[in-house]
Design an enzyme around this catalytic site. Structure first.
Site, PDB file in Angstrom:
ATOM      1  N   LYS A 157       0.834  -1.214   0.000  1.00 13.04           N
ATOM      2  CA  LYS A 157       0.000   0.000   0.000  1.00 13.04           C
ATOM      3  C   LYS A 157       0.868   1.264   0.000  1.00 13.04           C
ATOM      4  O   LYS A 157       0.676   2.155  -0.819  1.00 13.04           O
ATOM      5  CB  LYS A 157      -0.894   0.014   1.250  1.00 13.04           C
ATOM      6  CG  LYS A 157      -1.510   1.379   1.532  1.00 13.04           C
ATOM      7  CD  LYS A 157      -2.396   1.387   2.752  1.00 13.04           C
ATOM      8  CE  LYS A 157      -1.765   1.904   4.022  1.00 13.04           C
ATOM      9  NZ  LYS A 157      -1.576   3.336   4.160  1.00 13.04           N
ATOM     10  N   ASN A 158       1.818   1.319   0.924  1.00 12.22           N
ATOM     11  CA  ASN A 158       2.535   2.578   1.094  1.00 12.22           C
ATOM     12  C   ASN A 158       3.512   2.861  -0.044  1.00 12.22           C
ATOM     13  O   ASN A 158       3.849   4.014  -0.299  1.00 12.22           O
ATOM     14  CB  ASN A 158       3.223   2.607   2.459  1.00 12.22           C
ATOM     15  CG  ASN A 158       2.189   2.753   3.577  1.00 12.22           C
ATOM     16  OD1 ASN A 158       1.043   3.140   3.326  1.00 12.22           O
ATOM     17  ND2 ASN A 158       2.570   2.433   4.803  1.00 12.22           N
ATOM     18  N   CYS A 191      -5.208   8.085   8.603  1.00 17.61           N
ATOM     19  CA  CYS A 191      -5.592   7.490   9.879  1.00 17.61           C
ATOM     20  C   CYS A 191      -5.357   8.446  11.043  1.00 17.61           C
ATOM     21  O   CYS A 191      -4.358   9.166  11.088  1.00 17.61           O
ATOM     22  CB  CYS A 191      -4.795   6.204  10.097  1.00 17.61           C
ATOM     23  SG  CYS A 191      -5.446   4.846   9.141  1.00 17.61           S
ATOM     24  N   ARG A 194       0.040  14.596  12.882  1.00 14.08           N
ATOM     25  CA  ARG A 194       0.802  14.217  11.692  1.00 14.08           C
ATOM     26  C   ARG A 194       1.121  15.466  10.864  1.00 14.08           C
ATOM     27  O   ARG A 194       0.599  15.654   9.758  1.00 14.08           O
ATOM     28  CB  ARG A 194       0.018  13.175  10.884  1.00 14.08           C
ATOM     29  CG  ARG A 194      -0.201  11.908  11.698  1.00 14.08           C
ATOM     30  CD  ARG A 194      -0.942  10.858  10.933  1.00 14.08           C
ATOM     31  NE  ARG A 194      -0.105  10.186   9.963  1.00 14.08           N
ATOM     32  CZ  ARG A 194      -0.543   9.205   9.175  1.00 14.08           C
ATOM     33  NH1 ARG A 194      -1.787   8.803   9.243  1.00 14.08           N
ATOM     34  NH2 ARG A 194       0.272   8.629   8.318  1.00 14.08           N
ATOM     35  N   ASP A 202       3.419   0.249  12.264  1.00 20.33           N
ATOM     36  CA  ASP A 202       2.212  -0.291  11.620  1.00 20.33           C
ATOM     37  C   ASP A 202       1.912  -1.733  12.045  1.00 20.33           C
ATOM     38  O   ASP A 202       0.810  -2.228  11.823  1.00 20.33           O
ATOM     39  CB  ASP A 202       2.350  -0.238  10.085  1.00 20.33           C
ATOM     40  CG  ASP A 202       2.401   1.194   9.575  1.00 20.33           C
ATOM     41  OD1 ASP A 202       2.098   2.110  10.346  1.00 20.33           O
ATOM     42  OD2 ASP A 202       2.761   1.378   8.405  1.00 20.33           O
ATOM     43  N   ARG A 234      -9.120   0.260   3.466  1.00 23.32           N
ATOM     44  CA  ARG A 234      -8.162   1.268   2.987  1.00 23.32           C
ATOM     45  C   ARG A 234      -6.830   0.618   2.643  1.00 23.32           C
ATOM     46  O   ARG A 234      -6.112   1.109   1.774  1.00 23.32           O
ATOM     47  CB  ARG A 234      -7.907   2.316   4.074  1.00 23.32           C
ATOM     48  CG  ARG A 234      -8.907   3.441   4.103  1.00 23.32           C
ATOM     49  CD  ARG A 234      -8.348   4.608   4.875  1.00 23.32           C
ATOM     50  NE  ARG A 234      -7.000   4.915   4.432  1.00 23.32           N
ATOM     51  CZ  ARG A 234      -6.032   5.390   5.198  1.00 23.32           C
ATOM     52  NH1 ARG A 234      -6.252   5.631   6.466  1.00 23.32           N
ATOM     53  NH2 ARG A 234      -4.845   5.631   4.698  1.00 23.32           N
TER      54      ARG A 234
END
Ligand code: EPZ
Length: 422
Positions: free
Chosen positions: A24-25, A120, A125, A309, A401
């Site tokens: 994903k990232n 999230c 952040r 994570d 997601r």
């Protein structure tokens, strides 16, 4: 219609082989970088997840032509038609990586208007380091009414010292520097696998990035970037870890194939310490576990340390380990909200600021629980797999997601998971 919930009947042992999806990232970074190419890009091994859908909507909003085949995981992006430099708030709210369009649009169009990103809710952040980096390359960056306005007639390579290790900040500066004149050096850069993957993608387009994977990255910008061949993103490190933890949590025997075992060393070491057995092959990891797990202590750190994570799924596993475990979350300040939900399932937890003390119990029991973010959702799935009875997880959209068909993969290994709106 009632809200969708995920139901899990716990106590099933997971057994068999499962293939991990693309990361994903890394996907969201590589897709944003595709707008730098003057020729169409083909990106392969992309996961079919909501963050990729948001990326497609973003590219289309900017004017790019996108063809996305979620089944094949292949996307073609023709960015030659880009005609806008703003990203709508609605898209930024849904994805943290929207901030990458600041760096990418600055490099491509010399300007960007991007609202501060969402993603999230796991703590503060800020993106001050991203902005600082772009200013070091000569961009004028201002934030007005929550929108970052960046512009530069010309970007010129420079030295960027990151005050802390930031994955997103490193990616954003790499994107902005890719077409800057001269050399940009990022000091105290992030070393995560997706930084290396983005560097490889930029290099495949003709950029010259060196040092990715170390804490000093040098980028020599080039005038024109062009995709020449399809690029496949690397497998998902966090999905791999989640599946490894699920295997241990169910005292199962699972082989995760298509992964990169060297990305998993921090987790592998902890699972071994807990008493699970982990065997690595070139592109597969087998996790086996029989009997009780021992409690452990770990701290989240930047790569190659234990990833934040995986803290949430791992702390779910610790809820039934023998003894008292201590977990220190060093990256984000609000990443223990899943533990409060697990208390409803019988977990015994005390939280002192950034430290969670988890006293193992012999058995969790099913309850209705709420995912508060993506990895909290994954943690609740792990807890549900371990619990006696049928757990109900609300807010399934968080899980979607970032995990491609998580329940299908787990069900193929013997889990009993389904969704309902009844
Ligand atoms: C990335 O977020 C990931 N997201 C996160 O994955 C991951 O948890 C995180 O890196 C850490 O590994 C994506 O790749 C899209 P950071 P990012 O910048 O880039 C502070 C998941 O579940 N900071 O490395 O936002 C920040 O507050 C997600 O997949 C500043 O102070 O993380 C945090 O404490 C969630 N100023 C720390 O640095 C800045 O300008 C690390 O954040 C930037 C960051």
């Amino acid at each position: 219609m009632a809200e969708e919930r995920m139901l899990i009947t716990g106590g099933q042992r997971l057994e068999g082989t499962v293939r991990v999806s693309g990361g994903k990232n890394t996907a969201v970074a590589v897709i944003s970088a595709s707008i730098l190419s003057r020729t169409p890009c083909v990106i392969e091994n992309l996961p079919n997840i909501e963050d990729v859908n948001v990326s497609v909507e973003t590219l289309e909003h900017l004017g790019a032509k996108v063809s996305w085949d979620p089944k094949a995981g292949v996307m073609e992006v023709d960015a030659s038609t880009i005609c806008r430099t703003d990203v709508p708030l609605e898209l930024c709210r849904r994805m943290r990586a929207s901030s990458y369009y600041i760096g990418a649009l600055l490099a491509r169009c010399g300007q960007a208007q991007v609202p501060l990103p969402g993603g999230c809710d796991i703590g503060r952040r800020p993106i001050d380091q991203h902005i600082k980096g772009m200013r070091s390359l000569g961009a004028v960056v201002e934030t007005q009414r929550g929108v970052v306005n960046a512009r530069a007639d010309k970007l010129v390579g420079g030295d960027v010292f990151m005050d802390m290790v930031t994955v997103g900040g490193t990616i954003n500066v790499m994107l902005a520097a890719s077409q800057a004149e001269g050399i940009t050096t990022i000091y105290n850069a992030a070393k995560e696998p997706h930084i290396v993957d983005l560097a490889n993608f930029l290099n495949s387009m003709g950029c010259r990035v060196k040092g990715a994977g170390t804490d000093v990255i040098r980028i020599r910008g080039v005038n024109t970037l062009a995709c020449r061949r399809p690029y496949a993103v690397i497998p998902d490190q966090i999905e791999t870890g989640t599946l490894m933890i699920a295997a241990a949590a169910t005292h199962g025997d699972v082989t995760i194939c298509g992964c990169i075992p060297t990305h998993m060393e921090a987790l592998t070491a902890k699972l071994l310490e807990m008493g699970a057995r982990v065997d690595e092959r070139d592109d597969a990891i087998r996790v086996r576990s029989i009997g009780a797990h021992r409690a452990v202590t770990f701290k989240t750190q930047v790569y190659p340390g234990f990833p934040t994570d995986l803290q949430q799924p791992m702390s779910a596993l610790l809820c039934t380990a023998t003894g008292t475990s201590t977990v220190v979350e060093n990256i984000f300040e609000s990443r223990f909200r899943h533990l409060a939900e697990m208390e409803r399932m019988g977990a015994r937890v005390r939280i002192y600021e950034q430290t969670a003390v988890i006293e193992g119990v012999p058995q969790l029991h099913a309850a209705a629980v709420e995912a508060t973010d993506l990895r909290a959702g994954a943690a609740l799935v792990i807890a549900g797999l371990m619990a006696q009875g049928t757990t109900e997880i609300y807010n399934t959209h968080f899980i979607d997601r970032g995990y491609e068909h998580l329940e299908d993969k787990l069900n193929s290994l013997g889990a009993k998971i389904w969704r309902t709106r009844e």
